[in-house]
Design a protein around this motif. Structure first.
Motif, short mmCIF file in Angstrom:
data_model
loop_
_atom_site.label_atom_id
_atom_site.label_comp_id
_atom_site.label_asym_id
_atom_site.label_seq_id
_atom_site.Cartn_x
_atom_site.Cartn_y
_atom_site.Cartn_z
N ASP A 222 2.28 6.76 -6.90
CA ASP A 222 1.44 7.89 -7.30
C ASP A 222 2.24 9.19 -7.27
O ASP A 222 2.10 10.05 -8.16
CB ASP A 222 0.23 7.99 -6.38
N LYS A 223 3.08 9.35 -6.23
CA LYS A 223 3.91 10.55 -6.14
C LYS A 223 4.89 10.62 -7.31
O LYS A 223 5.12 11.69 -7.90
CB LYS A 223 4.69 10.56 -4.82
N ASP B 111 0.83 -1.21 0.00
CA ASP B 111 0.00 0.00 0.00
C ASP B 111 0.87 1.26 0.00
O ASP B 111 0.58 2.24 -0.71
CB ASP B 111 -0.91 0.00 1.23
N GLN C 173 1.26 4.24 -2.89
CA GLN C 173 1.19 5.69 -2.65
C GLN C 173 2.44 6.38 -3.19
O GLN C 173 2.36 7.47 -3.79
CB GLN C 173 1.05 5.96 -1.16
N LEU D 282 7.38 8.41 3.02
CA LEU D 282 6.85 7.07 2.76
C LEU D 282 7.94 6.01 2.90
O LEU D 282 7.69 4.91 3.42
CB LEU D 282 6.23 7.02 1.36
#
Length: 402
Positions: free
Chosen positions: A93-94, A86, A90, A115
């Protein structure tokens, strides 16, 4: 014939009463213990078989406990791998956002670092009773005891093998690893490169002052072909230039068979390789240092989306790492299912063996109760019979009365 020395009736009554009392004692033992066979004296063969089966049941219960612990460790690792997946999603996506031309890459890089730090926390925390299947500390695999197999040759143990997954990012040192004259890798964990023009030369230097550990590795990609060398304990303890790993890397590059590429080891500069392109085509050269503790997510240490080039490289790297975490979670899920299935099977097998033992040695309480009542009645009658038999010699006295 009557005799005052031998009372046959009393002897018969006494033996009968002894037999009744023995049966009554056995019945009372059955009621007290709940077993018809409680000692080897009751039935040696049945007792022996039941004890072997009881040992099996005890062993399976111990195995079930071990399976539960193993399943918990695997579940912890699976949850960790799913959480990492997960977080990597994320991060992806960045990185995708950073591909645009009008984005604040510095802020995106800060998000990526946050992250990455969270992923590190998850990896370190995904341990059960000190066993961590995500950081590489457990080795390649662990064996969870799953069964005891009895055969004519004895008893053997069976195990379910659970492969660990090294998703660690690794701890990179700050020492210079490559001190190339143009381009090259300047810090541990960095990836850099240069173009080796046709007819030109360049150097890659393995810093003699860098702190290496056995298992650290260097990868050099030249013209799309990659050569790697892993530092040995001998390299780490080396005091001469030829033992610093440069010669080993030189041999690995030569095995690539790149036409026109010449590799020289310069003994005058410790750990320096000189690459000369005698071909007609330019060659792209990149080099990377990988720490021995780095796992499948080792490239996370190099993710940098603050530049357009870095964002492009990061997109390729994140895809590979995302697939690694997904694969790890799937593998742990499969292993957890195997452990759960085996645990359920052992539970049912234990119940079957326990029922079998009960059928052999447990007392039938209804029949035992009825037998107790009958024996108590027989005991009372036996006592009266013995009393009557004991009085028989008294009748002889009447023969001597005048």
């Amino acid at each position: 014939m009557s005799s005052i020395l031998t009372n046959n009736g009393a002897m018969v009554a006494l033996q009968t009463l002894k037999s009744i009392n023995a049966n009554l004692n056995k019945t009372q033992d059955e009621i007290s213990t709940g077993k018809s066979v409680s000692t080897a004296k009751d039935n040696a063969a049945v007792w022996a078989i039941s004890k072997v089966m009881e040992a099996e049941v005890s062993g399976f219960k111990a195995i079930s406990s071990g399976l539960s612990l193993g399943a918990s460790a695997v579940a912890t690792a699976r949850n960790g791998a799913e959480a990492i997946t997960d977080l990597l999603t994320q991060m992806r996506d960045k990185i995708v956002t950073a591909q645009g031309v009008a984005t604040d890459r510095d802020k995106l890089q800060n998000d990526v670092i946050a992250l990455r730090d969270q992923i590190t926390t998850v990896i370190k925390g995904a341990q059960f009773k000190g066993l961590n299947l995500l950081d590489g500390s457990a080795g390649a695999s662990i064996d969870v005891l799953s069964s005891l197999d009895r055969s004519a040759n004895g008893v053997t143990a069976s195990s379910i093998t659970v492969n660990s997954q090294n998703l660690s990012i690794g701890q990179y040192t700050a020492n210079a690893v490559f001190g190339a004259s143009t381009g090259g890798v300047s810090a541990a964990g960095d990836t850099a490169g240069f173009f080796l023009d046709a007819g030109a030369s360049n150097t890659i230097e393995i810093d003699a002052g860098a702190i290496f550990a056995a298992g650290d590795s260097i990868s050099v990609t030249i013209g799309g072909k990659t050569a790697s060398y892993t530092f040995s304990a001998t390299d780490v303890a080396a005091t001469t230039p030829s033992d610093l790993g440069a010669v080993g890397l030189k041999n690995a590059i030569e095995k690539l068979g790149i036409a026109g590429l010449e590799i020289d080891f310069d003994s005058g500069t410790p750990g320096t390789l000189t690459l000369t392109n005698n071909g007609t085509d330019d060659l792209s050269v990149t080099a990377q240092y990988r720490n021995a503790g780095a796992g499948a997510l080792g490239q996370l240490a190099n993710i940098n989306v603050s530049t357009a080039a870095g964002a492009t490289t990061a997109l390729n790297d994140i895809e590979a790492m995302l697939q690694a975490s997904i694969s790890a979670a799937a593998d742990f899920g499969s292993a957890g299912k195997r452990l759960e299935t085996q645990s359920n099977f052992l539970s049912k097998l234990t119940d079957s063996l326990t029922s079998g033992i009960g059928a052999m040695v447990d007392a039938d309480m209804e029949a035992t109760s009825a037998r107790l009542q009958a024996l108590q009645t027989q005991q009372q009658l036996g006592i009266q019979s013995l009393s009557i038999a004991n009085q028989a010699p008294q009748a002889i006295l009447s023969l001597f009365r005048g």
